[in-house]
Every structure is written in structure tokens, then in C-alpha cells.
Design a protein around this motif. Sequence first.
Motif, PDB file in Angstrom:
ATOM      1  N   ILE A 317      42.497  31.769  50.620  1.00 57.41           N
ATOM      2  CA  ILE A 317      43.455  31.942  49.524  1.00 57.41           C
ATOM      3  C   ILE A 317      42.829  32.812  48.428  1.00 57.41           C
ATOM      4  O   ILE A 317      41.721  32.531  47.959  1.00 57.41           O
ATOM      5  N   THR A 318      43.547  33.870  48.068  1.00 59.29           N
ATOM      6  CA  THR A 318      43.150  34.654  46.900  1.00 59.29           C
ATOM      7  C   THR A 318      44.373  34.682  45.972  1.00 59.29           C
ATOM      8  O   THR A 318      45.330  33.912  46.199  1.00 59.29           O
ATOM      9  N   HIS A 319      44.367  35.482  44.950  1.00 56.34           N
ATOM     10  CA  HIS A 319      45.501  35.436  44.020  1.00 56.34           C
ATOM     11  C   HIS A 319      45.668  36.754  43.279  1.00 56.34           C
ATOM     12  O   HIS A 319      44.697  37.502  43.105  1.00 56.34           O
ATOM     13  N   THR A 320      46.896  36.991  42.867  1.00 53.64           N
ATOM     14  CA  THR A 320      47.133  38.159  42.017  1.00 53.64           C
ATOM     15  C   THR A 320      46.659  37.801  40.606  1.00 53.64           C
ATOM     16  O   THR A 320      46.434  36.624  40.299  1.00 53.64           O
ATOM     17  N   ASN A 321      46.533  38.811  39.748  1.00 54.00           N
ATOM     18  CA  ASN A 321      46.081  38.538  38.374  1.00 54.00           C
ATOM     19  C   ASN A 321      46.779  39.478  37.392  1.00 54.00           C
ATOM     20  O   ASN A 321      47.634  40.290  37.801  1.00 54.00           O
ATOM     21  N   ALA A 322      46.408  39.341  36.124  1.00 55.82           N
ATOM     22  CA  ALA A 322      47.093  40.121  35.085  1.00 55.82           C
ATOM     23  C   ALA A 322      47.025  41.618  35.403  1.00 55.82           C
ATOM     24  O   ALA A 322      48.004  42.357  35.212  1.00 55.82           O
ATOM     25  N   GLU A 323      45.887  42.041  35.953  1.00 51.83           N
ATOM     26  CA  GLU A 323      45.701  43.475  36.245  1.00 51.83           C
ATOM     27  C   GLU A 323      46.735  43.938  37.294  1.00 51.83           C
ATOM     28  O   GLU A 323      47.416  44.962  37.118  1.00 51.83           O
ATOM     29  N   SER A 324      46.892  43.136  38.369  1.00 54.17           N
ATOM     30  CA  SER A 324      47.844  43.565  39.406  1.00 54.17           C
ATOM     31  C   SER A 324      49.276  43.475  38.884  1.00 54.17           C
ATOM     32  O   SER A 324      50.119  44.315  39.222  1.00 54.17           O
ATOM     33  N   HIS A 325      49.563  42.479  38.031  1.00 53.70           N
ATOM     34  CA  HIS A 325      50.934  42.367  37.499  1.00 53.70           C
ATOM     35  C   HIS A 325      51.269  43.569  36.626  1.00 53.70           C
ATOM     36  O   HIS A 325      52.383  44.096  36.666  1.00 53.70           O
ATOM     37  N   ASP A 326      50.260  44.019  35.825  1.00 54.21           N
ATOM     38  CA  ASP A 326      50.485  45.208  34.983  1.00 54.21           C
ATOM     39  C   ASP A 326      50.776  46.428  35.843  1.00 54.21           C
ATOM     40  O   ASP A 326      51.678  47.216  35.556  1.00 54.21           O
ATOM     41  N   LEU A 327      49.982  46.549  36.907  1.00 52.89           N
ATOM     42  CA  LEU A 327      50.163  47.679  37.837  1.00 52.89           C
ATOM     43  C   LEU A 327      51.596  47.718  38.379  1.00 52.89           C
ATOM     44  O   LEU A 327      52.235  48.765  38.438  1.00 52.89           O
ATOM     45  N   ILE A 328      52.067  46.547  38.744  1.00 56.74           N
ATOM     46  CA  ILE A 328      53.409  46.462  39.336  1.00 56.74           C
ATOM     47  C   ILE A 328      54.462  46.825  38.287  1.00 56.74           C
ATOM     48  O   ILE A 328      55.346  47.652  38.528  1.00 56.74           O
ATOM     49  N   ARG A 329      54.319  46.223  37.100  1.00 56.14           N
ATOM     50  CA  ARG A 329      55.293  46.513  36.020  1.00 56.14           C
ATOM     51  C   ARG A 329      55.321  48.015  35.699  1.00 56.14           C
ATOM     52  O   ARG A 329      56.375  48.603  35.544  1.00 56.14           O
ATOM     53  N   ASN A 330      54.133  48.597  35.670  1.00 53.29           N
ATOM     54  CA  ASN A 330      54.056  50.022  35.300  1.00 53.29           C
ATOM     55  C   ASN A 330      54.600  50.947  36.382  1.00 53.29           C
ATOM     56  O   ASN A 330      54.776  52.136  36.154  1.00 53.29           O
ATOM     57  N   ASN A 331      54.812  50.419  37.569  1.00 49.36           N
ATOM     58  CA  ASN A 331      55.269  51.280  38.672  1.00 49.36           C
ATOM     59  C   ASN A 331      56.646  50.901  39.190  1.00 49.36           C
ATOM     60  O   ASN A 331      57.037  51.360  40.267  1.00 49.36           O
ATOM     61  N   ALA A 345      70.936  43.328  48.932  1.00 52.46           N
ATOM     62  CA  ALA A 345      70.235  42.120  48.512  1.00 52.46           C
ATOM     63  C   ALA A 345      69.133  41.755  49.495  1.00 52.46           C
ATOM     64  O   ALA A 345      69.295  41.869  50.706  1.00 52.46           O
ATOM     65  N   GLY A 346      68.002  41.303  48.946  1.00 51.29           N
ATOM     66  CA  GLY A 346      66.892  40.835  49.779  1.00 51.29           C
ATOM     67  C   GLY A 346      66.797  39.326  49.705  1.00 51.29           C
ATOM     68  O   GLY A 346      67.564  38.682  48.986  1.00 51.29           O
ATOM     69  N   PRO A 347      65.846  38.731  50.466  1.00 53.39           N
ATOM     70  CA  PRO A 347      65.727  37.278  50.479  1.00 53.39           C
ATOM     71  C   PRO A 347      65.172  36.758  49.161  1.00 53.39           C
ATOM     72  O   PRO A 347      64.014  36.962  48.867  1.00 53.39           O
ATOM     73  N   ARG A 348      66.069  36.082  48.378  1.00 50.94           N
ATOM     74  CA  ARG A 348      65.653  35.604  47.060  1.00 50.94           C
ATOM     75  C   ARG A 348      64.525  34.581  47.192  1.00 50.94           C
ATOM     76  O   ARG A 348      63.683  34.441  46.332  1.00 50.94           O
ATOM     77  N   TYR A 349      64.529  33.870  48.335  1.00 51.70           N
ATOM     78  CA  TYR A 349      63.554  32.790  48.466  1.00 51.70           C
ATOM     79  C   TYR A 349      62.249  33.239  49.109  1.00 51.70           C
ATOM     80  O   TYR A 349      61.338  32.462  49.256  1.00 51.70           O
ATOM     81  N   CYS A 350      62.156  34.451  49.594  1.00 53.29           N
ATOM     82  CA  CYS A 350      60.852  34.989  50.009  1.00 53.29           C
ATOM     83  C   CYS A 350      60.729  36.314  49.279  1.00 53.29           C
ATOM     84  O   CYS A 350      60.813  37.383  49.877  1.00 53.29           O
ATOM     85  N   PRO A 351      60.592  36.260  47.955  1.00 51.61           N
ATOM     86  CA  PRO A 351      60.659  37.482  47.151  1.00 51.61           C
ATOM     87  C   PRO A 351      59.469  38.399  47.365  1.00 51.61           C
ATOM     88  O   PRO A 351      58.393  37.950  47.742  1.00 51.61           O
ATOM     89  N   SER A 352      59.700  39.671  47.101  1.00 53.51           N
ATOM     90  CA  SER A 352      58.598  40.634  47.133  1.00 53.51           C
ATOM     91  C   SER A 352      57.737  40.377  45.892  1.00 53.51           C
ATOM     92  O   SER A 352      58.173  39.703  44.948  1.00 53.51           O
ATOM     93  N   ILE A 353      56.539  40.951  45.875  1.00 53.64           N
ATOM     94  CA  ILE A 353      55.656  40.731  44.727  1.00 53.64           C
ATOM     95  C   ILE A 353      56.267  41.377  43.474  1.00 53.64           C
ATOM     96  O   ILE A 353      56.157  40.827  42.366  1.00 53.64           O
ATOM     97  N   GLU A 354      57.001  42.498  43.657  1.00 56.73           N
ATOM     98  CA  GLU A 354      57.619  43.092  42.463  1.00 56.73           C
ATOM     99  C   GLU A 354      58.714  42.156  41.918  1.00 56.73           C
ATOM    100  O   GLU A 354      58.850  41.985  40.714  1.00 56.73           O
ATOM    101  N   ASP A 355      59.449  41.481  42.819  1.00 49.60           N
ATOM    102  CA  ASP A 355      60.447  40.497  42.381  1.00 49.60           C
ATOM    103  C   ASP A 355      59.794  39.353  41.614  1.00 49.60           C
ATOM    104  O   ASP A 355      60.275  38.914  40.574  1.00 49.60           O
ATOM    105  N   LYS A 356      58.682  38.861  42.178  1.00 41.77           N
ATOM    106  CA  LYS A 356      58.029  37.701  41.547  1.00 41.77           C
ATOM    107  C   LYS A 356      57.551  38.060  40.142  1.00 41.77           C
ATOM    108  O   LYS A 356      57.697  37.279  39.204  1.00 41.77           O
ATOM    109  N   VAL A 357      56.965  39.266  40.008  1.00 36.90           N
ATOM    110  CA  VAL A 357      56.422  39.663  38.697  1.00 36.90           C
ATOM    111  C   VAL A 357      57.550  39.835  37.683  1.00 36.90           C
ATOM    112  O   VAL A 357      57.421  39.438  36.521  1.00 36.90           O
ATOM    113  N   VAL A 358      58.709  40.347  38.127  1.00 33.50           N
ATOM    114  CA  VAL A 358      59.816  40.549  37.194  1.00 33.50           C
ATOM    115  C   VAL A 358      60.504  39.210  36.887  1.00 33.50           C
ATOM    116  O   VAL A 358      60.747  38.875  35.726  1.00 33.50           O
ATOM    117  N   ARG A 359      60.770  38.422  37.945  1.00 30.83           N
ATOM    118  CA  ARG A 359      61.568  37.200  37.735  1.00 30.83           C
ATOM    119  C   ARG A 359      60.774  36.064  37.104  1.00 30.83           C
ATOM    120  O   ARG A 359      61.320  35.221  36.418  1.00 30.83           O
TER     121      ARG A 359
END
Length: 707
Positions: A317-331, A345-359
Motif C-alpha cells: 500500500i502506498t498513497h497519493t499526497n498533496a504534491e500529486s493532488h496539486d499536479l492533478i488539479r493543475n492539469n 458518464a463514468g463509474p461514480r463508485y470506482c472514480p478516476s484519481i482526477e474525480d477523487k481529487v475534485v470530488r
Amino acid sequence: MRTDYDILIIGGGHAGAEAAWAAANLTAPTGGRVALITMDPSKTGAMSCNPAIGGLAKGQMVREIDALGGLMGLAADATGIQFRVLNISKGPAVQGPRCQNDKYAYAAEVQRLLGTRENLDILPGLVEDFVVEDGRCVGVVFRGGHGQGHPEETQDCCGEFCAIDAVDKTITLRAGAVVLTTGTFMRALMHAGEQKTEGGRIGEGSAVGISGALTKLGLDLGRLKTGTPPRLAAESIDFSGLEVQPGDEHPTPFSEMTWSGDGSVSEGKPADAKLRRGSDAPNDTSLAAVPQPRAFEGAYDKVANRFPVAEQRVCWITHTNAESHDLIRNNLDRAPMYNGQIETAGPRYCPSIEDKVVRFADRTSHHVFLEPESLSTNEIYCNGISTSLPIDVQKKIVHALPGCENAVILKPGYAVEYDMVWPHQIDATCMTKRVPGLFLAGQINGTSGYEEAAGQGLIAGVNAVRYMRGQDPWRLRRDEAYLGVMMDDLVTKTPREPYRMFTSRAEHRLLLRSDNADARLTPVGRDLGTVDDARWSVFEAKQQRIAELNKWIDSTQIDGKPMSKWVNSAGVGLEQVWTELRKPADAQLRRGSDAQGDASCAAAPQPRAFDDGGDLEALREARALRAVLANRQYAGYIDRSRREIERLSESESIPVPTDFDFNAVPGLRNEAAAVLDKFRPTTLGQAGRLAGVNPADVMIVSVALGR
Ligand SMILES: Cc1cc2nc3c(=O)[nH]c(=O)nc-3n(C[C@H](O)[C@H](O)[C@H](O)COP(=O)(O)OP(=O)(O)OC[C@H]3O[C@@H](n4cnc5c(N)ncnc54)[C@H](O)[C@@H]3O)c2cc1C
Ligand SMILES: NC(=O)c1ccc[n+]([C@@H]2O[C@H](COP(=O)([O-])OP(=O)(O)OC[C@H]3O[C@@H](n4cnc5c(N)ncnc54)[C@H](O)[C@@H]3O)[C@@H](O)[C@H]2O)c1
């Protein structure tokens, strides 16, 4: 080349494989033949995304598929490299078995299993049209191909098919029924940033003509999207600082046939339970004519005598962090989901990482599971960062994950858009209402997930054979199985996003447990003809053991109190009851003052010898005991539920004729008539579950039906 079949299955994904397995097994005793036509036979059973089977609610569905004689549980057990029961600390109703698979071995095992069916032909090609006569689907038109697995240097990959040089020829095949399972391939378009490529899966093509053929038949199509994360090279990841996620110490298989012993077959007999569920006629006698299968040769070869079959592996198990979230928001302006490139529409319950960072903007970190995809390759699946961002951004996101600073991306993540058929156009048997003889199963019906697809494949395969034979259709009710819940949801609600199963979708989830899937469904499968003698004898032995264990609990005292009360008390679970069971019978007797001299108690199940390390007997005993305890734990609820189900079952079983004119029902509100006309429910119970139809409307329809 043969051009007449009993059943044709189009598409060799999880739905198609299960449909072909069921149809071949059902038609074999009567000399029937089935063909599975798929773009590339070497990809049959491929895991498009996550190399895992099961999970919450999905694990229950795999157990149900297995209980009905399907192949998913067998293939998962034969190739699982890590088994975990999720939610183990919660009640049995919400526990979900899950396994990581060697994805190449999984597909190979599905292909091996299908290869054991002598009456099943697997033909490479692309289906582009249907043969429809008198409004019924009686065949398909396809362009022969080799598939990408074809060895160019030899000309014998497809046997007769190659020999007659069918490649690139247009071929018409006729059949009693057709099952279409196109998955994510209809007019499929993959996205990775600004880059768009035609195809349903990386390196594969798109099925274009079939969308037009469905529209020509009058079916209403929609478009959905799904996505997958990047795969990394194992040797480029530093696992040393990462949390290790091991499998369960005592892994639990999906299939009742796994480790069932030598699979020896006792004389099978038909199940007592009569199949009334899907039948419109309560006293359906057509089943009496169903030939009972003796043995599905080769089905249990890989799993009957050992488990786990494959070497076991850990995940990390690893994890995303503030740095990766910023990267996603900026792109986000380069993310097809956010810049308008993908509108579906995509699967709301298996969201992409960009979905997770926004939602979930307040979260600064998300878990990422690093999962080996195979024992024979170095590919690592990044569970949790499904993405369609451009590859240069994906690289930066991956490098921001602890342990992945130098990781090499072997395959980038991508999203895929595809055509589907709005599922109100099928009924709960998977047959299209508009074109009898044409069945749809899997992702084409707007679902997401291997397990959902496989379940529909099984239902469609069985019903295609029953339709061809002129037998009553088979439907599962919501209180019988998660598969019943899924089919009912699909035909009564229009999915706005890919449909994924959850325990919360099942109002009777305490009845629909993974431990009792066989008790609920194996007799049904036996009546249908999908359960062979070997499975039936394993089932009977387990039910007998359950009866013995119940008798023992009911007739034994522990510390002067009835054991039946003790087993439901706080802190008592499988382990404690197991310990009691292992004590010699005389020790049990000494503990129960009232039980002194009670011969039935002494004769109750002899404790079976097993070690904590686990062996065949231990596994069987644990399976039986788990079912006994869960039934006792939920006994009050189960009784209440049964009464409620009985009360509702009257309306549930009132059939609505397929040509019923809702617009002509006096007094019915226009809105209700429009909804009923669109969904065309097959029972009054289903009518009542449609959004926009209220109890008064149901009463009016019921009167019009003469009830
Ligand atoms: C990128 C991506 C990510 C996904 N993520 C996940 C995930 O994480 N976990 C998960 O459970 N599910 C995931 N899914 C969905 C999962 O793959 C599907 O739900 C599941 O495979 C559906 O099974 P199926 O049988 O309906 O279709 P598929 O597995 O897609 O199989 C369809 C088959 O039909 C064949 N075919 C299609 N059209 C024709 C034609 N006209 N003629 C002949 N053959 C045809 C194709 O070649 C293919 O073999 C993902 C899918 C994709 C593509
Ligand atoms: N990724 C996608 O874009 C996508 C697309 C279509 C469908 N799906 C669906 O996604 C499902 C997978 O979804 P999910 O994200 O919930 O993952 P999952 O089913 O693999 O995991 C469910 C939960 O299990 C746990 N888990 C995950 N990996 C684990 C591991 N290696 N060991 C132990 N526990 C683990 C986590 O708590 C996770 O939330 C598929 O069955 C499919 O239906 C996903």
C-alpha cells in the motif's frame, strides 16, 4: 464448415465465457452445439483492468455463479495469488471474498475450461449484423478473422476454420438464439490526454458495425465510459518502506468444488425444489424434461485436490499526497473527463484519481494498492489511480507516490468510451423485448465489473437455451440472489452511470450471504441442468453436515445452558464453536448436565480431526459451520423477512403480458402509463418498483389485469 448451431454467443469476455459454458453444458446431453464468436479467441476471459475477482457484494455474486454451476469461481480459485475476505470483522452478510489473480493464468484457465466442452466451437471473427426472420433473431453475419493470437507461420490455429479459409469472408450462421456480449468494444474510443485511439482495450480493435445493426433493430443505444490505471515495472519500485498487505492466513476459495476431494461422483438425482421462480406458470412441468448432466468432464481438474493452487503473493500500500493532488488539479484542462473531450458518464463508485481529487477536495491522500498482475511478469497494477490524464502527467503522479519515485510505467492508464444498450429494453432473462431470440449480457447492458458481466452471461446462456427449447424463462427474484437484485435493478431503473453491485442495493442482504449461496441456488441449478453430479454430491454432503451440526447444537448443553443460546452470545464465533466441536464427545457430555445420558447428543457429529493449519476436512467443516452460525445469528430477521417476502410474493408473481396496452388502462395516470410502456415490466411486482409508478397505479393495473 458448420453453419447451424443451437446457440451463438458473441464476445469472449466474462459474460460471453459464462454464457458459452452454461449453454454448452445445457445442450450437451441432447447433442446440441454452441459457437462462441469473438474478435480474438486468445483474449477470451481477459481481465481488462483490475487483476482481481470478487470483493464486497461482488464476492457474493461469484459465489452465486459458482452455486449455479458457473465457471468464474473455478477459474478464480485455480489462478488466485492472494485471497482475502473483506469486511471480516463485520457480520457475515457483508463479508465479501476477494482474490488477486494472475491475469494471464486466469484467461488461460477460462480458455482451458471452455476447451473441455466438446460441443463448443470458438470462432475468431467480428459480428457485424443479425439475421432476423419474422421479428425473431435467428443468426448472425460475421467477418472471419484470425485474432491477434494467430501464429502467422502456421495455418492451423483455428482448425477447420483456418482450413476452409474463412478469414475475411462474410459468413452467416443460424441458431435457435443469440447472446450478444460486446463489453467495452462497441464503437470504442480510448483516451489518454489529448491522444485518442479506436479500440475497446489497449492493443485491441473496436466493433463498429454492430452498433448500427442494433439501432436498425430499433434498440436505443447510449454511451458510457470507464478507465484503468497505469501498470508499473516491479523492479523499478522500492517496496522496502511500504506497508505490506498479505492475504488471509487461511485462504477461502470461491468454489464449493475447490478442494472438494477427488471430485468423485455419486449417483445424482434431481433436486427436490421445484423451479417456480422465473416461470409464469406456478406449476411448470417443463423442467421434468430437462436432461440432468452427469459430469462436466475436466471442470474441476485444477482445483479439486489442492488449494491455493498458485503460489501466493503479497500486495503493498502506498498513497497519493498533496504534491500529486496539486499536479492533478493543475492539469485538469488536459483531462478528457474535465475538458469536454469525454462527455459520457463514468463509474461514480470506482472514480478516476482526477474525480477523487475534485470530488473529495478536502482529502489530502488516497490509498493506492500495488498489486502483482502475474507470477510470470513484472507488471504491477496501481489500484486507486485510474486515470486518462496525458502520459507525461501520469509519470509525475506515479513518481510522487512513496516507493515509486523511480518507477517505470509499462502501460499508461486510459479511459474508454463505448456504446451500450439502455437495459430497460431487456427483461430479467436478458432477452430483448423487441427482438425475441436476441439476448444481451454484460457491459453492453450498462454494468461495470467482471462479476456483474459473468452473472448476466450465465442468466442469458441458460435462458437462450430455454427459449430455443420452448421452455418457460428463468428469472431470479430479489430475495433469492444478488444476481436477481442486479437484473431487477437493470430492468426497472435507467442507469446514469455504469452499474456496480453493492450490498446496500439488496434489501434482503441478510438472506443473500456468501456462506449460503449454495443452499439458495444449487438446487435451482440442479433443476435447470447447470449443476452436474459431482457438484450435487458435494452439495448434499454439505447439507447433511449442516443438519448434523444443527442437531448437535440443539441437543448439547454448555456450562449447564443450551448451546443454541451460547452460540449467539457476544464473543462467541466460529473459533469458539470449533474448539467445542473438537473436544471429545464425552467431554462435551460432561459439561452439559441436562444432556447427561442423551444418546442423540453423544451420537451428534463426531468432531472431525483437523489442524489449525487447515486441510480438506477443516475447510469443509468451516464452510458448514459458518453457514450454521450465520443462519442462527440472523434467525429472527430471516423469519421476519420470509413472512414479508411471502406477503409480497403474490404481486411479484402476477405476470403482465408482453403486449399489454398500458395506455388503454382506464384511470391510469399518463405519467405512470408512459413509464410502464417504456420499461414494460413482466410482473406486477416489477411495475411497482419503477420510478414514477405509485401503489395506486399498481392497484389500477392490477384491476385491469383482472386480479
Ligand atoms: C479500461 C477498462 C477498465 C475497467 N476497469 C475494470 C475494473 O477495474 N474492474 C472490473 O471488474 N471491471 C473493469 N472494467 C470493466 C470490465 O472489463 C468489464 O465490466 C467486463 O470485462 C465486462 O465483461 P463483458 O463480457 O461484458 O465484456 P468484455 O470483457 O469487454 O468482453 C467483450 C468481448 O467481446 C468481443 N467483441 C466485442 N464486440 C464483438 C463483435 N462485434 N464481434 C465479435 N466479438 C466481439 C471482444 O473482443 C471481447 O472479447 C474495465 C474495462 C476497461 C476496458
Ligand atoms: N478502476 C476502474 O476504473 C473501474 C472501471 C470499471 C469498473 N471498476 C470496478 O472496480 C472494481 C474494483 O473496484 P475497487 O476500486 O473498489 O477495488 P477492489 O474491488 O479491488 O477493492 C475494494 C476494496 O478492497 C480493498 N482492497 C483493494 N485492493 C486490495 C488488496 N490488494 N488487498 C486487500 N484489500 C484490497 C480496498 O479497501 C478497496 O476499497 C471492479 O470489480 C469493477 O467493478 C473499476
